[in-house]
Design an enzyme around this catalytic site. Structure first.
Site, PDB file in Angstrom:
ATOM      1  N   THR A   1       0.866  -1.187   0.000  1.00 19.25           N
ATOM      2  CA  THR A   1       0.000   0.000   0.000  1.00 19.25           C
ATOM      3  C   THR A   1       0.900   1.235   0.000  1.00 19.25           C
ATOM      4  O   THR A   1       2.013   1.190   0.504  1.00 19.25           O
ATOM      5  CB  THR A   1      -0.881  -0.048   1.271  1.00 19.25           C
ATOM      6  OG1 THR A   1      -1.837  -1.073   1.117  1.00 19.25           O
ATOM      7  CG2 THR A   1      -1.589   1.281   1.550  1.00 19.25           C
TER       8      THR A   1
ATOM      9  N   ARG B   1     -14.641  -6.104   0.257  1.00 18.97           N
ATOM     10  CA  ARG B   1     -14.018  -5.674   1.520  1.00 18.97           C
ATOM     11  C   ARG B   1     -13.461  -4.253   1.389  1.00 18.97           C
ATOM     12  O   ARG B   1     -12.866  -3.897   0.383  1.00 18.97           O
ATOM     13  CB  ARG B   1     -12.873  -6.605   1.890  1.00 18.97           C
ATOM     14  CG  ARG B   1     -12.012  -6.049   3.022  1.00 18.97           C
ATOM     15  CD  ARG B   1     -10.682  -6.771   3.151  1.00 18.97           C
ATOM     16  NE  ARG B   1      -9.869  -6.236   4.229  1.00 18.97           N
ATOM     17  CZ  ARG B   1      -8.933  -5.305   4.057  1.00 18.97           C
ATOM     18  NH1 ARG B   1      -8.665  -4.820   2.863  1.00 18.97           N
ATOM     19  NH2 ARG B   1      -8.250  -4.854   5.083  1.00 18.97           N
ATOM     20  N   VAL B   2     -13.640  -3.469   2.431  1.00 17.05           N
ATOM     21  CA  VAL B   2     -13.009  -2.150   2.502  1.00 17.05           C
ATOM     22  C   VAL B   2     -12.131  -2.122   3.744  1.00 17.05           C
ATOM     23  O   VAL B   2     -12.593  -2.456   4.844  1.00 17.05           O
ATOM     24  CB  VAL B   2     -14.076  -1.036   2.581  1.00 17.05           C
ATOM     25  CG1 VAL B   2     -13.417   0.327   2.780  1.00 17.05           C
ATOM     26  CG2 VAL B   2     -14.936  -1.031   1.319  1.00 17.05           C
ATOM     27  N   GLY B   3     -10.877  -1.767   3.571  1.00 18.58           N
ATOM     28  CA  GLY B   3      -9.949  -1.686   4.697  1.00 18.58           C
ATOM     29  C   GLY B   3      -9.895  -0.276   5.265  1.00 18.58           C
ATOM     30  O   GLY B   3     -10.844   0.518   5.137  1.00 18.58           O
ATOM     31  N   ASP B   4      -8.767   0.058   5.867  1.00 18.82           N
ATOM     32  CA  ASP B   4      -8.629   1.371   6.513  1.00 18.82           C
ATOM     33  C   ASP B   4      -8.258   2.491   5.547  1.00 18.82           C
ATOM     34  O   ASP B   4      -8.528   3.663   5.822  1.00 18.82           O
ATOM     35  CB  ASP B   4      -7.554   1.288   7.602  1.00 18.82           C
ATOM     36  CG  ASP B   4      -6.193   0.885   7.026  1.00 18.82           C
ATOM     37  OD1 ASP B   4      -6.153  -0.036   6.170  1.00 18.82           O
ATOM     38  OD2 ASP B   4      -5.174   1.482   7.420  1.00 18.82           O
TER      39      ASP B   4
ATOM     40  N   THR C   1      -0.559   1.997   7.132  1.00 18.68           N
ATOM     41  CA  THR C   1      -0.528   0.791   6.304  1.00 18.68           C
ATOM     42  C   THR C   1      -0.426  -0.430   7.210  1.00 18.68           C
ATOM     43  O   THR C   1       0.165  -0.363   8.283  1.00 18.68           O
ATOM     44  CB  THR C   1       0.661   0.813   5.322  1.00 18.68           C
ATOM     45  OG1 THR C   1       0.797  -0.481   4.720  1.00 18.68           O
ATOM     46  CG2 THR C   1       1.979   1.165   5.991  1.00 18.68           C
ATOM     47  N   GLY C   2      -1.025  -1.516   6.766  1.00 16.68           N
ATOM     48  CA  GLY C   2      -0.980  -2.735   7.571  1.00 16.68           C
ATOM     49  C   GLY C   2      -2.329  -3.427   7.531  1.00 16.68           C
ATOM     50  O   GLY C   2      -3.125  -3.216   6.620  1.00 16.68           O
TER      51      GLY C   2
HETATM   52  N1  ASP Z   1      -4.186  -1.317   5.043  1.00 12.98           N
HETATM   53  C1  ASP Z   1      -4.472  -1.960   3.793  1.00 12.98           C
HETATM   54  C2  ASP Z   1      -5.800  -2.683   3.892  1.00 12.98           C
HETATM   55  O1  ASP Z   1      -6.062  -3.295   4.907  1.00 12.98           O
HETATM   56  C3  ASP Z   1      -3.436  -2.919   3.347  1.00 12.98           C
HETATM   57  C4  ASP Z   1      -1.992  -2.507   3.522  1.00 12.98           C
HETATM   58  O2  ASP Z   1      -1.682  -1.462   4.067  1.00 12.98           O
HETATM   59  O3  ASP Z   1      -1.116  -3.270   3.069  1.00 12.98           O
HETATM   60  O4  ASP Z   1      -6.546  -2.693   2.943  1.00 12.98           O
END
Ligand code: ASP
Length: 293
Positions: free
Chosen positions: A164, A192-195, A214-215
């Site tokens: 990311t 799916r929706v992440g952060d 990120t994570g």
């Molecule tokens: N934070 C991102 C998500 O969960 C993925 C990432 O940062 O690698 O969609």
């Protein structure tokens, strides 16, 4: 906050995760991509743009780099499709824009930044692509975002995650901004929706600090990670301590990852709790520093 502003400064990340062997064998490409992102952000400032322009352009550069998990080359969903999400926020007025689950817009962060001028904060799905198209942003066939590298990962023929991208900036006028862009988690459930597109989770900017996370997105959402950093810094907690407290809060929600943040005095932190996080900083008048573990 008193004292002279020590901007401009831009920081970027190429995602926290266990990028492992590839990150080592292709480190020069990652380094070049981060350097290009910082140079394009700095050029945007020199051309008279503000912090928001700088983070938008820096993130667009990384979206176009196929080894990072955003735009072209993004991670694939379970069914092999790409769903892209991004957000941007300007600290001076907390104006924010975000898009989720888009499939056609070449640079999702440009759509997020365009939305900053509109009353809505978050658009999702094909209507978000339609907004971007009407705004004049380049559209692509969804298949053009899919790379052989990500197909191999999904099929288990190669490993790696993360990638990311994000940027934060303090410009010469003291304005802060942050932006984040992602294809989400490899093999994620479609929809799916992440952060990353969620203001206050993956991205935040106010008058005190700008942050891009990120994570493992679910943990950052549950921790309210980016907004938490803003609240801690506004409450007088030192930036480094605040960043550590945020990653602790993410860990309490069973996640790891990293963040980049810059405060109103131009201090930068780039901590991570995951295996690796390619990152870099440009400060006006100084050389670019890029770290690819
Ligand atoms: N934070 C991102 C998500 O969960 C993925 C990432 O940062 O690698 O969609």
């Amino acid at each position: 906050m008193s004292g002279p502003v020590s901007g401009p400064v831009i920081a970027v990340h190429g995602g926290a995760g266990g990028l492992g062997e590839e990150l080592q064998s292709r480190a020069a490409e990652y380094r070049a991509a981060l350097t290009n992102a910082l140079m394009s952000g700095a050029a945007a400032l020199r051309a008279g743009g503000g912090a928001l322009d700088a983070v938008r352009v820096a993130v667009m550069t990384m979206e176009d780099f196929p080894l990072m998990n955003a735009g072209h080359g993004a991670a694939l969903c379970q069914d092999g499709s790409v769903e892209l999400s991004a957000s941007a926020m300007r600290g001076s007025d907390r104006a924010a824009g975000a898009v989720a689950l888009i499939r056609r817009t070449r640079n999702p962060v440009a759509a997020a930044a365009a939305l900053i001028e509109e009353p809505e904060v978050l658009l999702a799905g094909e209507r978000a692509d339609a907004f971007a198209a009407a705004y004049g942003l380049e559209q692509r066939d969804p298949s053009e975002f899919v790379t052989e590298r990500q197909r191999a990962r999904l099929a288990g023929r190669s490993s790696g995650d993360g990638g990311t991208v994000g940027a934060v900036c303090l410009d010469g006028d003291g304005v802060l901004a942050a932006a984040t862009s992602t294809g989400g988690l490899q093999g994620q459930r479609p929809g799916r929706v992440g952060d990353s597109p969620l203001i206050g989770a993956g991205t935040w900017a106010d008058r005190h600090v700008a942050v891009s996370c990120t994570g493992k997105g679910e943990a950052f959402v549950r921790a309210g990670a980016a907004r938490l950093l803003g609240a801690l810094v506004a409450g007088g907690v030192a930036l480094q301590d605040a960043a550590r407290a945020v990653l602790d809060a993410v860990a309490e929600c069973d996640g790891d990852g990293g963040l980049i943040a810059v405060d109103a005095r131009g201090q930068v932190v780039l901590p991570f709790s995951a295996g690796a996080m390619p990152r870099g900083v440009w400060r006006g008048g100084e050389d670019i520093v890029v770290e690819v573990p």
